[in-house]
Design a protein around this motif. Structure first.
Motif, PDB file in Angstrom:
ATOM      1  N   THR A 143      21.434 -47.439 -16.712  1.00 44.94           N
ATOM      2  CA  THR A 143      21.047 -46.286 -17.517  1.00 44.94           C
ATOM      3  C   THR A 143      22.009 -45.145 -17.181  1.00 44.94           C
ATOM      4  O   THR A 143      22.462 -45.025 -16.036  1.00 44.94           O
ATOM      5  N   ALA A 144      22.315 -44.334 -18.174  1.00 47.97           N
ATOM      6  CA  ALA A 144      23.234 -43.216 -17.965  1.00 47.97           C
ATOM      7  C   ALA A 144      22.751 -42.024 -18.777  1.00 47.97           C
ATOM      8  O   ALA A 144      22.152 -42.184 -19.850  1.00 47.97           O
ATOM      9  N   MET A 187      31.101 -36.104 -18.026  1.00 50.04           N
ATOM     10  CA  MET A 187      31.061 -37.269 -18.905  1.00 50.04           C
ATOM     11  C   MET A 187      30.801 -38.502 -18.050  1.00 50.04           C
ATOM     12  O   MET A 187      31.206 -38.566 -16.886  1.00 50.04           O
ATOM     13  N   VAL A 188      30.120 -39.487 -18.645  1.00 45.33           N
ATOM     14  CA  VAL A 188      29.830 -40.755 -17.976  1.00 45.33           C
ATOM     15  C   VAL A 188      30.470 -41.877 -18.785  1.00 45.33           C
ATOM     16  O   VAL A 188      30.436 -41.862 -20.020  1.00 45.33           O
ATOM     17  N   LEU A 233      23.594 -45.310  -7.573  1.00 46.47           N
ATOM     18  CA  LEU A 233      23.557 -44.079  -8.355  1.00 46.47           C
ATOM     19  C   LEU A 233      24.908 -43.388  -8.279  1.00 46.47           C
ATOM     20  O   LEU A 233      25.395 -43.081  -7.183  1.00 46.47           O
ATOM     21  N   LEU A 234      25.522 -43.170  -9.434  1.00 43.14           N
ATOM     22  CA  LEU A 234      26.697 -42.313  -9.561  1.00 43.14           C
ATOM     23  C   LEU A 234      26.223 -40.987 -10.136  1.00 43.14           C
ATOM     24  O   LEU A 234      25.461 -40.980 -11.112  1.00 43.14           O
ATOM     25  N   CYS A 235      26.648 -39.868  -9.561  1.00 48.15           N
ATOM     26  CA  CYS A 235      26.169 -38.592 -10.099  1.00 48.15           C
ATOM     27  C   CYS A 235      27.150 -37.462  -9.841  1.00 48.15           C
ATOM     28  O   CYS A 235      27.946 -37.502  -8.904  1.00 48.15           O
ATOM     29  N   SER A 236      27.084 -36.453 -10.694  1.00 49.86           N
ATOM     30  CA  SER A 236      27.827 -35.216 -10.472  1.00 49.86           C
ATOM     31  C   SER A 236      27.039 -34.334  -9.515  1.00 49.86           C
ATOM     32  O   SER A 236      25.843 -34.565  -9.261  1.00 49.86           O
ATOM     33  N   ALA A 278      24.242 -38.600 -14.498  1.00 54.49           N
ATOM     34  CA  ALA A 278      23.852 -39.683 -13.592  1.00 54.49           C
ATOM     35  C   ALA A 278      24.056 -41.026 -14.279  1.00 54.49           C
ATOM     36  O   ALA A 278      23.954 -41.138 -15.500  1.00 54.49           O
ATOM     37  N   CYS A 279      24.319 -42.028 -13.448  1.00 54.98           N
ATOM     38  CA  CYS A 279      24.396 -43.405 -13.908  1.00 54.98           C
ATOM     39  C   CYS A 279      23.701 -44.252 -12.844  1.00 54.98           C
ATOM     40  O   CYS A 279      24.117 -44.278 -11.689  1.00 54.98           O
TER      41      CYS A 279
END
Length: 248
Positions: free
Chosen positions: A7-8, A22-23, A199-202, A242-243
Motif C-alpha cells: 500500500t502507498a 512522491m512514491v 515501511l518506507l516513509c518521508s 508512506a509505502c
C-alpha cells in the motif's frame, strides 16, 4: 512463491501549499493519492519501491522528486540481467552520479529550479535479490515479530553529532547543491523473510509519529494511507508519504 502486498500514499499535509513528495511502486507513481497492489515475485523478476522527499520550494521540490523516481524506474528496468550484487551496486552508483548532474543542471537552465533536490529511500528487488537504498533522511523500517527497527541511518546533522532527535538539516541528498552525494546500498536477501512488514516513509511521517506509534499501527494492520492520516491528525507540518510492504 513470495508475494509483496503493497500500500502507498502521499498527502500534502496541513501546512504546505503543494506536495513535494512522491512514491514509486513498480511502474506506478503516487502523489496526492493512495494505491495498493500485489506483486508476485516469481513472475516479476525485478521491481522497485521508493519514496522521494523533494526540497527547494516554488514547486522545484516536486520536480526533483518526480524526475528522480521516473529516471530511477526507467534505469532499473533497463539494466542487464545476470548482475551480481557488486555489479548492481556499481550501476546504481553510476546512476546516482548521473541523476545528480541532471538535477543540478536544471538549476543552471532555469533559475526557479536552482538548488532543488530530493531524498531517496527504497527497496530494489532484482532477480531474487533484495537491496535497501538510502540517500538523505527518509526512512526504511522493518516490523518483525511485533518489534519495529529503523534499518536506515538518517543523513542529517543531528545523526553526525550523535543526537537521537531528528534534524531537518540533511547532509546528503540528490541535487540540492550536494556535490558528493552518496547512497547506502545494503543487500538484504538473506534477511528478507515472510511475515516481515517494511515501511518506507518521508520525514513528514516519522516527525509526526514516533517509533512506538508507528509500531502499534503496523501491528494492528495499519496501511500506508492510515499512517499518513495519523501523521496529519498529529499536526501534518510537512508533506507525508508512506509505502507499506508486507512479505507473504
Amino acid at each position: 512463491m513470495m508475494n509483496l502486498y503493497v500500500t502507498a500514499a502521499s498527502r500534502i499535509g496541513c501546512v504546505r501549499k503543494n506536495n513535494e513528495d512522491m512514491v514509486l511502486v513498480g511502474s506506478s507513481f503516487i502523489r496526492n493519492d493512495n494505491f495498493s497492489t500485489k506483486i508476485e515475485l516469481d513472475s516479476v523478476k525485478r521491481t522497485i519501491l521508493a519514496v522521494a522527499d523533494g526540497m527547494g520550494g516554488h514547486k522545484s521540490g516536486e520536480v526533483a522528486s518526480s524526475d528522480v523516481l521516473h529516471n530511477l524506474q526507467f534505469f532499473f528496468n533497463d539494466i542487464p540481467s545476470g548482475l551480481n550484487a557488486g555489479e548492481l551496486n556499481e550501476m546504481l552508483m553510476v546512476w546516482l552520479e548521473s541523476i545528480n548532474m541532471i538535477i543540478d543542471s536544471k538549476g543552471h537552465v532555469d533559475e526557479q529550479h536552482k538548488g532543488m533536490g530530493t531524498t531517496l529511500v527504497g527497496i530494489a528487488c532484482y532477480e531474487g535479490d533484495f537491496f535497501s537504498m538510502n540517500c538523505g533522511d527518509s526512512r526504511l523500517y522493518r516490523l518483525r515479530n511485533g518489534s519495529l527497527l529503523q534499518l536506515t541511518k538518517d543523513h542529517s546533522l543531528n545523526n553526525i553529532l550523535g543526537y537521537s532527535k531528528h534534524c531537518s538539516i540533511i547532509t546528503n541528498c540528490i541535487g540540492g547543491g550536494c556535490k558528493n552525494s552518496f547512497m547506502d546500498i545494503v543487500r538484504m536477501t538473506d534477511d528478507f523473510l515472510p511475515s516481515d512488514i517494511y515501511l518506507l516513509c518521508s520525514d513528514g511521517l516519522s516527525d509526526m509519529l514516533n517509533d512506538q506509534q508507528i509500531e502499534i499501527m503496523l501491528k494492528s494492520g495499519g496501511d500506508a494511507d492510515a499512517l499518513c492520516e495519523a501523521a496529519i491528525k498529529a499536526g501534518g507540518f510537512d508533506n507525508v508519504s508512506a509505502c507499506v510492504i508486507e512479505v507473504k
